[in-house]
Write an enzyme that holds these catalytic residues in place. Structure first.
Site, PDB file in Angstrom:
ATOM      1  N   GLU A 159       0.754  -1.127  -0.464  1.00  0.00           N
ATOM      2  CA  GLU A 159       0.272  -0.301   0.292  1.00  0.00           C
ATOM      3  C   GLU A 159       0.564   1.169  -0.248  1.00  0.00           C
ATOM      4  O   GLU A 159       0.611   2.255   1.079  1.00  0.00           O
ATOM      5  CB  GLU A 159      -0.855  -0.161   1.191  1.00  0.00           C
ATOM      6  CG  GLU A 159      -2.028  -0.873   0.954  1.00  0.00           C
ATOM      7  CD  GLU A 159      -2.703  -1.202   2.119  1.00  0.00           C
ATOM      8  OE1 GLU A 159      -2.590  -0.675   3.420  1.00  0.00           O
ATOM      9  OE2 GLU A 159      -3.749  -2.482   2.668  1.00  0.00           O
ATOM     10  N   ASN A 200       2.207  -4.752  -3.537  1.00  0.00           N
ATOM     11  CA  ASN A 200       0.873  -5.363  -3.462  1.00  0.00           C
ATOM     12  C   ASN A 200       0.201  -4.040  -2.600  1.00  0.00           C
ATOM     13  O   ASN A 200       0.364  -2.654  -1.906  1.00  0.00           O
ATOM     14  CB  ASN A 200       0.703  -5.617  -1.528  1.00  0.00           C
ATOM     15  CG  ASN A 200      -0.889  -6.339  -2.128  1.00  0.00           C
ATOM     16  OD1 ASN A 200      -1.410  -7.027  -2.700  1.00  0.00           O
ATOM     17  ND2 ASN A 200      -1.208  -6.723  -0.580  1.00  0.00           N
ATOM     18  N   HIS A 236     -10.357  -5.374  -3.014  1.00  0.00           N
ATOM     19  CA  HIS A 236     -11.076  -5.726  -1.761  1.00  0.00           C
ATOM     20  C   HIS A 236     -12.763  -5.170  -2.265  1.00  0.00           C
ATOM     21  O   HIS A 236     -12.947  -3.778  -2.285  1.00  0.00           O
ATOM     22  CB  HIS A 236     -11.056  -4.839  -0.527  1.00  0.00           C
ATOM     23  CG  HIS A 236     -10.179  -5.976   0.675  1.00  0.00           C
ATOM     24  ND1 HIS A 236     -10.469  -6.843   1.095  1.00  0.00           N
ATOM     25  CD2 HIS A 236      -8.836  -5.087   0.520  1.00  0.00           C
ATOM     26  CE1 HIS A 236      -8.439  -7.468   1.233  1.00  0.00           C
ATOM     27  NE2 HIS A 236      -7.713  -6.570   1.280  1.00  0.00           N
ATOM     28  N   GLU A 264      -5.869  -9.859  -2.217  1.00  0.00           N
ATOM     29  CA  GLU A 264      -7.359 -10.280  -0.809  1.00  0.00           C
ATOM     30  C   GLU A 264      -8.329 -10.593  -1.505  1.00  0.00           C
ATOM     31  O   GLU A 264      -9.256  -9.454  -0.941  1.00  0.00           O
ATOM     32  CB  GLU A 264      -6.994  -9.001   0.016  1.00  0.00           C
ATOM     33  CG  GLU A 264      -5.331  -8.952   0.488  1.00  0.00           C
ATOM     34  CD  GLU A 264      -4.866  -7.586   1.073  1.00  0.00           C
ATOM     35  OE1 GLU A 264      -5.772  -6.933   1.614  1.00  0.00           O
ATOM     36  OE2 GLU A 264      -3.665  -7.970   1.252  1.00  0.00           O
ATOM     37  N   ASP A 266     -11.790 -10.372  -1.369  1.00  0.00           N
ATOM     38  CA  ASP A 266     -13.351 -10.813  -0.510  1.00  0.00           C
ATOM     39  C   ASP A 266     -14.074  -9.611  -0.912  1.00  0.00           C
ATOM     40  O   ASP A 266     -13.616  -8.812  -1.857  1.00  0.00           O
ATOM     41  CB  ASP A 266     -13.371 -10.563   0.901  1.00  0.00           C
ATOM     42  CG  ASP A 266     -12.779  -9.082   1.193  1.00  0.00           C
ATOM     43  OD1 ASP A 266     -12.622  -7.870   0.387  1.00  0.00           O
ATOM     44  OD2 ASP A 266     -12.085  -9.417   2.880  1.00  0.00           O
TER      45      ASP A 266
HETATM   46  O1  9MR Z   1      -7.782  -8.224   8.143  1.00  0.00           O
HETATM   47  C1  9MR Z   1      -5.833  -8.123   8.557  1.00  0.00           C
HETATM   48  C2  9MR Z   1      -6.554  -7.832  10.389  1.00  0.00           C
HETATM   49  O2  9MR Z   1      -6.933  -8.736  10.692  1.00  0.00           O
HETATM   50  C3  9MR Z   1      -5.398  -6.882  11.074  1.00  0.00           C
HETATM   51  O3  9MR Z   1      -6.275  -6.280  11.724  1.00  0.00           O
HETATM   52  C4  9MR Z   1      -5.567  -5.571   9.822  1.00  0.00           C
HETATM   53  C5  9MR Z   1      -4.263  -4.659  10.494  1.00  0.00           C
HETATM   54  O4  9MR Z   1      -3.138  -4.843  10.206  1.00  0.00           O
HETATM   55  O5  9MR Z   1      -4.677  -6.334   8.778  1.00  0.00           O
HETATM   56  C6  9MR Z   1      -5.632  -6.631   7.825  1.00  0.00           C
HETATM   57  O6  9MR Z   1      -5.289  -7.155   6.327  1.00  0.00           O
HETATM   58  C7  9MR Z   1      -4.843  -5.646   5.635  1.00  0.00           C
HETATM   59  C8  9MR Z   1      -3.530  -6.430   4.817  1.00  0.00           C
HETATM   60  O7  9MR Z   1      -3.011  -6.778   5.899  1.00  0.00           O
HETATM   61  C9  9MR Z   1      -3.575  -5.470   3.663  1.00  0.00           C
HETATM   62  N1  9MR Z   1      -4.330  -4.915   2.884  1.00  0.00           N
HETATM   63  C10 9MR Z   1      -5.667  -4.586   3.871  1.00  0.00           C
HETATM   64  C11 9MR Z   1      -6.035  -5.660   4.929  1.00  0.00           C
HETATM   65  C12 9MR Z   1      -7.964  -5.894   4.818  1.00  0.00           C
HETATM   66  O8  9MR Z   1      -7.415  -4.168   5.873  1.00  0.00           O
END
Ligand code: 9MR
Length: 777
Positions: A159, A200, A236, A264, A266
C-alpha cells in the site's frame, strides 16, 4: 484423515470405478479449489490465521484441502514479529510456514514494509534518518533470510500509494523519502534471490488514477533495475462491483514484464445477506477469477479469509459481512461454487478475437493484446495514451509518416476466413492511410485503408505475394469523414472468395459482384501492422479497438462491434459499465439495492429509495456540447397506487456535471407531473432551462422508457417516451460538461425514488428507429 473420511473417499473411488461414459467423467471431476487451480498451473489461496490453524481442526482441514498457497494474514506484520525492539517472535509465522510445508502449499509473506501495524517502539521512537534506514534494512534482511526457501512470495511493500496515485505520505515516505521502495526490494533480493518480490496495493482494480499511479511507479522501478517481480491487486470489493476493467488492468501490468496476482479478494455484503445478494456476490468472485484466468501472467488468486466466521470485514465495516467463500460453519456459499466452477470450467471464448488491441494503454510503446493470445504490438513513432477516442480515452495517434505498431509475427492465416475491425478518426486525406495490414514476403497480404484516388475506405487483397499481381478490392460507398470516429469491419470469406466492408456497422459493399470468379487468398507470414502497411503507408489520425478474428464476422456482429455507446449500466445486480469504456458506477452510500426488472427477473434493476445515487467517477462520460443520447428505463415508486410518484420534488434519472449545474437533466418534473429533458443555457450564473416535456403526465409504478437526444448539428433536442417523440426544442448550444455523470440525482439534487434499468449514453444522436428498438420491452 479420520477413518470414516478415508472410508468415504475409498467408497467414492469405488463408485467412480464402476461408472462409464460422461457420468464417470463428471464424478471424477475436481472437487476442491486447489485441484481445479493446479490443473491450470494457477495458485489459489487464502489469508490464514496461525491461531485458527492451531485451535480449530475444521478450519485446518479446510485450509489443507482447498488451497495450494496461503498468505499470513497478520503473522509477518512488524508489530506481531517484533513487539519489543530486538526481540523477534517468529512462533506464529512459523506455524503457518510449517503448516504450508506439510501440505504442499506455497506461502505469500505479508508484509515487509507497510505504513501500518508497526510496533510502538518504532513509531514513537526518535531515530535519525540513517538509523531508521538501518532498522528497516535489518528488518527486511532478518525476516527474508530466516524464511529463505520457505516463503515463495513476499509482499515486500504494501500500500505505498495515496488514493490519487501519488506516493502515500505515510511513515516511511515521510522519514526516508521515496528511496525506501527501491531499497526494500534490493535488500530482499540480496537475501533470497529465489523469492518472488511483489508490490501490493488496493483500489487499483479499476481504470482510476490510483491504478495509473501504480503503473507509473512500477514501470519506473523496473526501468531503474529494481527487482520488482510482480504486482498484487488486493481486490476488496462490494457486491455491487462489476470489475469490468480488471482484466485490462492486469494485462497492462503483465505487459510490463511483471507477474500479477489477486491477493486479498473478498466481497462484502450488507448483513444479514439474502439469497439474491449471495448470488450477486458469487458473480463478483467469478468475474475476478475470469479476469485473472484471461491473463497468462496472473499467477494466483488469494481470498482474504475463506470463512465468514473469521473475516476482517464485520469489525471494519459495521453492518457488512458475509464477505468470503464459506459461511460461518464452513458450508459452501454460492461464491465458493461459482469460483470452483470458473477455475474448473472457464475457457476463453473460442470465437472471440485472436488479437485485440484496445490501444488505450497508459503511455509507453507496447500495445497489449486483450484477446489473451499474446500478440502485443510494439508502437513506434509515437507513444500510446495521449490521443482521445470519444470521449476522453486513449488511442494510437498516427502522424501519417513514421507511426505504427507491429507484432512479432503473423496474427491470422490470411488464406482462410478472417475479419479485421477498428475504430478510426482520419485527420488527413492527402495519401493512402493504412489502418491495418499483415505482411507477406513482397507486399501486404491485405490492407484496410483510406484511398485518396477514390476518396473511399478500401479493403484490398493482392491476388498473389508479388508486386506485379493484381489486387481485388472492395470500397465503401460513403465518403470517409474527417475527424469523426468511424467504425470499419473488413471480412474475408475464404469459402466464398468474398470480401465485405462495413462502415459504422452497416454493410457498404461486397465483392466480387455476382458472376465474377472468386479470389483465393494466400498466407501472409509476416507480422501484423496497426496504422501502417509493409510499404510504410502510415495512418493519419486516431486508431482504437482493433480486433482480428480468425473467422467471418456477420452483419449482426459487425453492427454490435460498431456500437458507439460510451456507457451502459445494465444494473444486473451490479453498477458496472458494460460498454467498451468500463466506467463502473459507484453507489453513494455504498449500500444500494436491486429489484426485479421489467421482465420480472430478480435483482436485474437498480432500486433507489430516495437516499442512494450512482456516481460515475473518473471524469467525463459525455461531451455534452456534441451530439449525444441518454436513455433509461425508469419506474417511479408508487406505493399507494394512484399513479403519482411517492418522492417529493423533481426526480432526476441522469445528469452530468457542469460548473454550477448539470449540463442536462433527464427527470420527472414535480410542478406538472411530466417527464422532462432540460438543457441549461449556461452551466453557471443565471440561466434559462429550455425544456422538452412529455405530452402526458408521467405514470408512476410502471416501467417507462426515456430517451433524451441532443443533435448538435441541427441545434435541436428531443425527448422520447416509450419510443415516441414527445417534442423538439430549439437551442443554440448545449454547455460542455466539466465533470462526471450521475444516475438518480444531479449535482444540485433531485433524488429519484424508484427503479432504473439499462441506462445508456451514446456520443451521437441515435436515430428514431434505434430508440424504438431500445424502448421495446
Ligand atoms: O485482515 C487484517 C486484520 O486482521 C488486521 O487487523 C489489519 C491490520 O494489520 O490488517 C488486515 O489485513 C489487511 C492487509 O494486511 C492489507 N490489506 C488490507 C487488509 C484488510 O485491512
Amino acid at each position: 484423515m479420520r477413518w470414516w473420511m478415508a472410508a468415504l473417499v475409498v467408497g467414492a473411488q469405488l463408485v467412480v470405478g464402476t461408472m462409464v461414459g460422461p457420468d464417470a467423467a463428471a464424478a471424477a471431476e475436481v472437487t476442491t479449489l486447489r485441484e481445479a487451480a493446479a490443473a491450470r498451473g494457477l495458485q489459489v489461496g487464502s489469508a490464514v490465521s496461525a491461531s485458527a490453524l492451531e485451535t480449530d481442526p475444521a478450519y485446518r482441514d479446510r485450509v489443507a484441502a482447498e488451497f495450494n498457497t496461503v498468505t499470513t494474514e497478520n503473522e509477518f506484520k512488524w508489530s506481531v514479529l517484533e513487539p519489543v525492539r530486538g526481540r523477534y517472535d517468529f512462533s506464529r509465522a512459523d506455524r503457518i510456514v510449517d503448516f504450508a510445508a506439510a501440505h504442499g502449499q506455497a506461502v505469500r509473506g505479508q508484509t515487509l514494509v507497510w505504513h501500518s501495524s508497526l510496533p510502538e517502539w518504532l513509531t514513537t521512537g526518535t531515530f535519525s534518518q540513517a538509523e531508521l534506514r538501518d532498522i528497516l534494512r535489518n528488518h527486511v534482511q532478518t525476516v527474508v533470510s530466516r524464511y529463505r526457501g520457505r516463503v515463495a512470495v513476499w509482499d515486500v511493500v504494501n500500500e505505498p500509494l495515496a488514493e490519487d496515485g501519488t506516493p502515500r505520505d505515510g511513515f516511511w515516505l515521510s522519514r526516508l523519502g521515496l528511496g525506501y521502495l527501491a531499497d526494500a526490494f534490493h535488500w530482499a533480493r540480496a537475501v533470497d534471490p529465489a523469492a518472488q518480490l511483489y508490490l501490493n496495493e488496493y483500489s487499483t482494480e479499476t481504470n482510476a488514477a490510483k491504478a495509473r499511479g501504480l503503473y507509473e511507479l512500477v514501470r519506473d522501478l523496473r526501468a531503474r533495475g529494481v527487482p520488482v517481480d510482480g504486482v498484487g491487486f488486493q481486490t476488496h470489493k462490494l457486491l455491487t462491483s462489476r470489475l469490468s476493467a480488471l482484466g485490462d488492468v492486469l494485462r497492462r501490468f503483465a505487459d510490463l514484464g511483471l507477474d500479477v496476482a489477486i491477493t486479498e479478494l473478498d466481497v462484502r455484503v450488507p448483513v444479514p445477506a439474502d439469497a439474491t445478494e449471495l448470488a450477486q456476490q458469487a458473480e463478483v468472485y467469478a468475474w475476478a477469477a475470469q479476469a485473472c484466468l484471461a491473463v497468462p501472467r496472473c499467477r494466483s488468486i488469494t481470498t482474504w479469509g475463506f470463512t465468514d466466521a473469521r473475516s476482517w470485514i464485520p469489525a471494519q465495516y459495521p453492518g457488512w459481512g458475509a464477505a468470503t467463500l464459506l459461511d460461518e460453519s464452513l458450508g459452501a456459499k454460492p461464491a465458493y461454487r461459482r469460483l470452483l466452477a470458473v477455475l474448473r470450467d472457464w475457457q476463453r471464448p473460442g470465437t472471440g478475437p485472436v488479437a485485440w488491441w484496445r490501444l488505450d494503454d497508459w503511455g509507453g510503446t507496447t500495445a497489449s493484446d486483450a484477446s489473451g493470445s499474446g500478440h502485443s504490438a510494439v508502437v513506434s513513432g509515437t507513444t500510446l495514451g495521449w490521443y482521445e477516442r470519444q470521449p476522453t480515452t486513449f488511442a494510437l495517434r498516427g502522424d501519417g509518416a513514421g507511426t505504427g505498431a507491429v507484432t512479432a509475427g503473423p496474427v491470422v492465416d490470411t488464406a482462410r476466413s478472417y475479419a479485421v475491425s477498428a475504430w478510426v478518426s482520419l485527420t488527413s486525406k492527402t495519401a493512402r492511410r493504412v489502418v491495418a495490414s499483415q505482411d507477406g514476403a513482397a507486399r501486404s497480404a491485405f490492407t484496410l485503408s483510406y484511398e485518396p484516388s477514390t476518396d473511399r475506405w478500401v479493403f484490398a487483397v493482392p491476388l498473389a505475394d508479388s508486386v506485379q499481381a493484381g489486387v481485388r478490392t472492395v470500397s465503401s460507398t460513403s465518403v470517409p469523414a474527417v475527424n469523426r470516429w468511424t467504425h470499419l469491419t473488413a471480412v474475408w470469406n475464404a469459402g466464398w472468395g468474398r470480401m465485405q466492408l462495413y462502415v459504422d456497422g452497416v454493410l457498404e459493399m461486397t465483392a466480387p459482384p455476382s458472376g465474377q470468379p472468386p479470389a483465393t487468398g494466400w498466407t501472409g507470414r509476416g507480422p501484423f501492422r496497426i496504422g501502417r502497411s509493409s510499404a510504410g503507408e502510415a495512418f493519419a489520425g486516431g486508431i482504437s479497438d482493433v480486433r482480428v478474428f480468425a473467422r467471418v464476422v456477420d452483419a449482426a456482429e459487425a453492427a454490435a462491434l460498431a456500437d458507439a455507446a460510451v456507457g451502459r449500466w445494465t444494473f444486473d445486480g451490479h453498477t458496472g459499465d458494460e460498454s467498451w469504456f468500463s466506467r463502473d458506477g459507484f453507489p453513494r452510500p455504498e449500500q444500494v439495492g436491486f429489484t426485479a426488472d421489467r421482465a420480472g427477473r430478480p435483482a436485474r434493476a437498480l432500486l433507489l429509495t430516495g437516499t442512494e445515487v450512482i456516481d460515475v467517477r473518473g471524469g467525463m462520460t459525455l461531451w455534452t456540447d456534441r451530439s449525444y443520447t441518454v436513455t433509461a428505463w425508469v419506474r417511479l415508486t408508487d406505493a399507494n397506487r394512484d399513479g403519482r410518484p411517492d418522492g417529493a420534488g423533481d426526480q432526476v434519472v441522469a445528469s452530468q456535471d457542469g460548473r454550477e449545474r448539470g449540463t442536462f437533466q433527464l427527470q420527472y418534473e414535480s410542478d406538472n407531473g411530466r417527464w422532462a429533458y432540460k438543457v441549461p443555457v449556461t452551466d453557471s450564473g443565471p440561466t434559462g432551462w429550455p425544456t422538452v416535456e412529455s405530452l402526458a403526465p408521467a405514470v408512476a409504478g410502471r416501467w417507462t422508457h426515456l430517451a433524451a437526444v441532443w443533435n448538435a448539428g441541427w441545434g435541436r433536442f428531443q425527448l422520447y417516451v416509450d419510443g415516441v417523440l414527445q417534442g423538439t426544442s430549439a437551442a443554440t448550444t448545449s454547455p460542455p460538461a466539466t465533470g462526471g455523470l450521475h444516475v438518480g440525482v444531479s449535482m444540485t439534487g433531485g433524488r429519484l425514488t424508484g427503479a432504473l434499468d439499462d441506462v445508456q449514453v451514446h456520443q451521437r444522436a441515435l436515430q428514431p428507429h434505434e430508440i424504438t428498438t431500445l424502448a421495446t420491452p
